[in-house]
Design a protein around this motif. Structure first.
Motif, PDB file in Angstrom:
ATOM      1  N   PRO A 357      16.042  -8.613  -6.311  1.00 29.78           N
ATOM      2  CA  PRO A 357      17.488  -8.348  -6.273  1.00 29.78           C
ATOM      3  C   PRO A 357      17.929  -7.546  -5.057  1.00 29.78           C
ATOM      4  N   GLU A 358      17.050  -6.695  -4.542  1.00 34.23           N
ATOM      5  CA  GLU A 358      17.417  -5.850  -3.407  1.00 34.23           C
ATOM      6  C   GLU A 358      17.002  -6.446  -2.072  1.00 34.23           C
ATOM      7  N   PHE A 359      15.796  -6.994  -2.008  1.00 35.25           N
ATOM      8  CA  PHE A 359      15.249  -7.430  -0.726  1.00 35.25           C
ATOM      9  C   PHE A 359      15.212  -8.940  -0.544  1.00 35.25           C
ATOM     10  N   GLY A 360      15.575  -9.693  -1.578  1.00 34.10           N
ATOM     11  CA  GLY A 360      15.526 -11.148  -1.458  1.00 34.10           C
ATOM     12  C   GLY A 360      14.099 -11.637  -1.358  1.00 34.10           C
ATOM     13  N   ASP A 361      13.796 -12.466  -0.338  1.00 33.75           N
ATOM     14  CA  ASP A 361      12.445 -13.006  -0.177  1.00 33.75           C
ATOM     15  C   ASP A 361      11.602 -12.172   0.779  1.00 33.75           C
ATOM     16  N   ARG A 362      12.139 -11.048   1.224  1.00 31.39           N
ATOM     17  CA  ARG A 362      11.389 -10.202   2.153  1.00 31.39           C
ATOM     18  C   ARG A 362      10.187  -9.567   1.444  1.00 31.39           C
ATOM     19  N   GLU A 363       9.043  -9.612   2.118  1.00 31.16           N
ATOM     20  CA  GLU A 363       7.839  -9.001   1.560  1.00 31.16           C
ATOM     21  C   GLU A 363       6.770  -8.914   2.635  1.00 31.16           C
ATOM     22  N   VAL A 364       5.713  -8.180   2.317  1.00 35.16           N
ATOM     23  CA  VAL A 364       4.539  -8.057   3.172  1.00 35.16           C
ATOM     24  C   VAL A 364       3.381  -8.774   2.489  1.00 35.16           C
ATOM     25  N   GLN A 365       2.737  -9.673   3.212  1.00 38.08           N
ATOM     26  CA  GLN A 365       1.523 -10.329   2.730  1.00 38.08           C
ATOM     27  C   GLN A 365       0.519 -10.343   3.873  1.00 38.08           C
ATOM     28  N   LEU A 366      -0.551  -9.599   3.723  1.00 38.47           N
ATOM     29  CA  LEU A 366      -1.576  -9.506   4.756  1.00 38.47           C
ATOM     30  C   LEU A 366      -2.957  -9.693   4.128  1.00 38.47           C
ATOM     31  N   ALA A 367      -3.811 -10.448   4.809  1.00 41.88           N
ATOM     32  CA  ALA A 367      -5.178 -10.664   4.351  1.00 41.88           C
ATOM     33  C   ALA A 367      -6.139 -10.161   5.415  1.00 41.88           C
ATOM     34  N   PHE A 368      -7.172  -9.446   4.985  1.00 46.55           N
ATOM     35  CA  PHE A 368      -8.153  -8.872   5.908  1.00 46.55           C
ATOM     36  C   PHE A 368      -9.563  -9.247   5.468  1.00 46.55           C
ATOM     37  N   VAL A 369     -10.434  -9.479   6.464  1.00 50.29           N
ATOM     38  CA  VAL A 369     -11.840  -9.786   6.216  1.00 50.29           C
ATOM     39  C   VAL A 369     -12.673  -8.955   7.186  1.00 50.29           C
ATOM     40  N   GLY A 370     -13.744  -8.374   6.676  1.00 50.51           N
ATOM     41  CA  GLY A 370     -14.600  -7.574   7.542  1.00 50.51           C
ATOM     42  C   GLY A 370     -15.896  -7.198   6.851  1.00 50.51           C
ATOM     43  N   LEU A 371     -16.623  -6.299   7.470  1.00 45.54           N
ATOM     44  CA  LEU A 371     -17.915  -5.865   6.950  1.00 45.54           C
ATOM     45  C   LEU A 371     -17.862  -4.399   6.549  1.00 45.54           C
ATOM     46  N   HIS A 372     -18.222  -4.134   5.302  1.00 42.69           N
ATOM     47  CA  HIS A 372     -18.426  -2.766   4.814  1.00 42.69           C
ATOM     48  C   HIS A 372     -17.198  -1.866   4.987  1.00 42.69           C
ATOM     49  N   PHE A 373     -15.996  -2.430   4.931  1.00 38.55           N
ATOM     50  CA  PHE A 373     -14.829  -1.553   4.948  1.00 38.55           C
ATOM     51  C   PHE A 373     -14.352  -1.318   3.518  1.00 38.55           C
ATOM     52  N   ALA A 374     -13.699  -0.188   3.313  1.00 34.63           N
ATOM     53  CA  ALA A 374     -13.197   0.157   1.982  1.00 34.63           C
ATOM     54  C   ALA A 374     -11.782  -0.388   1.833  1.00 34.63           C
ATOM     55  N   ALA A 375     -11.615  -1.358   0.953  1.00 34.53           N
ATOM     56  CA  ALA A 375     -10.314  -1.993   0.784  1.00 34.53           C
ATOM     57  C   ALA A 375      -9.256  -0.996   0.333  1.00 34.53           C
ATOM     58  N   ASP A 376      -9.636  -0.045  -0.512  1.00 34.28           N
ATOM     59  CA  ASP A 376      -8.649   0.924  -0.993  1.00 34.28           C
ATOM     60  C   ASP A 376      -8.205   1.865   0.124  1.00 34.28           C
ATOM     61  N   GLU A 377      -9.123   2.201   1.035  1.00 33.12           N
ATOM     62  CA  GLU A 377      -8.739   3.061   2.154  1.00 33.12           C
ATOM     63  C   GLU A 377      -7.805   2.331   3.110  1.00 33.12           C
ATOM     64  N   LEU A 378      -8.061   1.056   3.353  1.00 30.80           N
ATOM     65  CA  LEU A 378      -7.157   0.271   4.199  1.00 30.80           C
ATOM     66  C   LEU A 378      -5.789   0.159   3.555  1.00 30.80           C
ATOM     67  N   ALA A 379      -5.753  -0.067   2.241  1.00 28.54           N
ATOM     68  CA  ALA A 379      -4.475  -0.141   1.533  1.00 28.54           C
ATOM     69  C   ALA A 379      -3.723   1.180   1.629  1.00 28.54           C
ATOM     70  N   ALA A 380      -4.446   2.293   1.598  1.00 32.26           N
ATOM     71  CA  ALA A 380      -3.797   3.606   1.711  1.00 32.26           C
ATOM     72  C   ALA A 380      -3.165   3.782   3.092  1.00 32.26           C
ATOM     73  N   VAL A 381      -3.838   3.296   4.129  1.00 29.48           N
ATOM     74  CA  VAL A 381      -3.262   3.365   5.480  1.00 29.48           C
ATOM     75  C   VAL A 381      -1.978   2.543   5.544  1.00 29.48           C
ATOM     76  N   LEU A 382      -2.016   1.351   4.982  1.00 27.26           N
ATOM     77  CA  LEU A 382      -0.836   0.489   4.990  1.00 27.26           C
ATOM     78  C   LEU A 382       0.278   1.084   4.134  1.00 27.26           C
ATOM     79  N   ASP A 383      -0.068   1.640   2.982  1.00 25.59           N
ATOM     80  CA  ASP A 383       0.949   2.283   2.135  1.00 25.59           C
ATOM     81  C   ASP A 383       1.660   3.390   2.893  1.00 25.59           C
ATOM     82  N   GLY A 384       0.901   4.112   3.722  1.00 21.60           N
ATOM     83  CA  GLY A 384       1.505   5.206   4.478  1.00 21.60           C
ATOM     84  C   GLY A 384       2.489   4.732   5.534  1.00 21.60           C
ATOM     85  N   CYS A 385       2.450   3.451   5.855  1.00 22.94           N
ATOM     86  CA  CYS A 385       3.393   2.899   6.832  1.00 22.94           C
ATOM     87  C   CYS A 385       4.681   2.398   6.190  1.00 22.94           C
TER      88      CYS A 385
END
Length: 416
Positions: A357-385
């Motif tokens: 209702p507020e943003f319409g179809d606007r959204e963030v969708q990002l996919a990441f692939v890597g070795l031995h990274f912590a997905a929750d830590e990456l999400a925390a960095v993105l949340d901070g943005c």
């Protein structure tokens, strides 16, 4: 389950056009070896190869054609502008059409050089006319096969070099990176082959197989672990896996397709994470976090929106520690109703299903692939943005006034 078609057999719908198989990859020896394997299975198959080594120097390319019995053509062509797009338009497509017309009983395998992306060829085939007729009238793209060499795959995907650093740039203004180009080849393919004939299975092979599946979870994945041509050829040729109407890799989320798979627990050390949010990113905090985001993973892709430019869909691509961001057009929420028909039905349906209702179809969708990274830590960095509650409450008029390091980069005018 449908039965796999055999090489040389007509597809079920009796489409008699020669089938074109695109063999792509950043390891030329492995890609050529795959072509050799296909010709052993079907000696009538025509293999087209390009040598673009001299293109940046003198604007010439060498094109060879062979079948299972030996050379058919060997020509060098001078191009007026000395660029990759000119190679495709002026030499490759006419050659493919001519071969399809003169050898209608033979399928074609096109071995792409490392600096040529299959999406470029597929797109050109879809809209280019040769001798007044569409290219697709003479032939059809049957499959796009990415051939990956385990000896060089990881180094390639983690490279911080540009193509020009390796002498692989297709023109003076070709600024593509090694990692981006290799990743795009894999992501666009409908079939991915880990080329390991004569190699004993080991942990590294298993790790690379998982990595490839995470990079392209929609493709069929094969391991070539023996030199028997017929079984592999039956999987690669006349599979009909290429979909000319399928979503582009960076428009998948807009069309309602998944942008990646979420496997946050390491499998052979490989981690995949999908991040989604409805709020926009703060331009300053996102810009400051770019090194931290890109440096944690081998590959990232998707789309996002930035508070200071709320009309624009921003494409995200990260690899080799670098980030590329581009314009994917306007959000439907920022598009006049009468222009919605210019977007695909899939995108309109997806927007309706997930309309906010507020943003319409606007959204963030990002996919990441890597070795031995912590997905929750990456999400925390993105949340901070993301915008905070207080910033979100200020409204779009205030957001547009934020200092924006991305100012002028995205105008939202290019449609999807």
């Amino acid at each position: 389950m449908s039965q796999l078609a055999q090489p040389g057999a007509a597809p079920p719908h009796a489409d008699l056009r020669p089938a074109l198989t695109l063999l792509t990859g950043f390891a030329p020896e492995a890609t050529r070896a795959a072509a050799d394997l296909l010709t052993r299975a079907d000696p009538a198959l025509l293999v087209v190869e390009y040598d673009l080594a001299a293109l940046p120097v003198d604007g010439t390319v060498r094109r060879t054609v062979r079948d299972g019995r030996g050379p058919v053509e060997d020509e060098r062509t001078a191009l007026e502008h000395g660029c990759l797009s000119c190679t495709v338009r002026d030499d490759l497509l006419p050659a493919l059409v001519r071969l399809a017309r003169t050898r209608p009983a033979s399928d074609i395998a096109l071995v792409l050089p490392p600096n040529m992306e299959p999406e470029t060829v597929a797109a050109a085939c879809s809209w280019t006319h040769v001798d007044g007729a569409p290219v697709t009238e003479a032939l059809r793209i049957d499959s796009v096969v990415a051939v990956c060499d385990p000896a060089s795959l990881m180094e390639t995907l983690d490279s911080d070099q540009d193509l020009s650093d390796r002498g692989l740039h297709a023109a003076d203004d070709d600024t593509r990176s090694v990692a981006d180009t290799a990743a795009r080849q894999i992501e666009y393919a409908d079939t991915v082959v880990l080329w390991t004939p004569g190699r004993e299975p080991d942990f590294e092979q298993a790790r690379l197989a998982v990595l490839l599946q995470r990079l392209n979870p929609w493709a069929r994945h094969l391991v070539a672990d023996r030199d028997e041509p017929a079984p592999l050829a039956a999987h690669l040729r006349r599979s009909g896996r290429f979909d000319p109407d399928g979503p582009e890799p960076y428009g998948r989320g807009l069309e309602g397709y998944a942008v990646g798979c979420h496997e946050p627990e390491p499998d052979c050390g490989v981690v995949a994470a999908v991040y989604r949010a409805r709020r926009p990113f703060h331009p300053g905090r996102l810009h400051a976090a770019l090194p931290a985001i890109a440096g944690r993973t081998l590959r990232g892709r998707g789309h996002l929106w930035i508070a200071s430019q709320p009309d624009a869909i921003v494409a995200w691509e990260s690899s080799g520690g670098g980030v590329a961001m581009g314009d994917l057009g306007r959000w439907l929420a920022a598009t006049p109703d009468e222009e919605w028909e210019e977007s695909s039905p899939e995108r309109r349906v997806n927007a309706d299903l997930h309309w906010d209702p507020e943003f319409g179809d606007r959204e963030v969708q990002l996919a990441f692939v890597g070795l031995h990274f912590a997905a929750d830590e990456l999400a925390a960095v993105l949340d901070g943005c993301l915008l905070t509650d207080a910033e979100a409450a200020e409204g779009a008029d205030r957001w547009r006034e934020y200092d924006d390091p991305f100012d002028g980069c995205f105008d939202g005018r290019e449609g999807n």
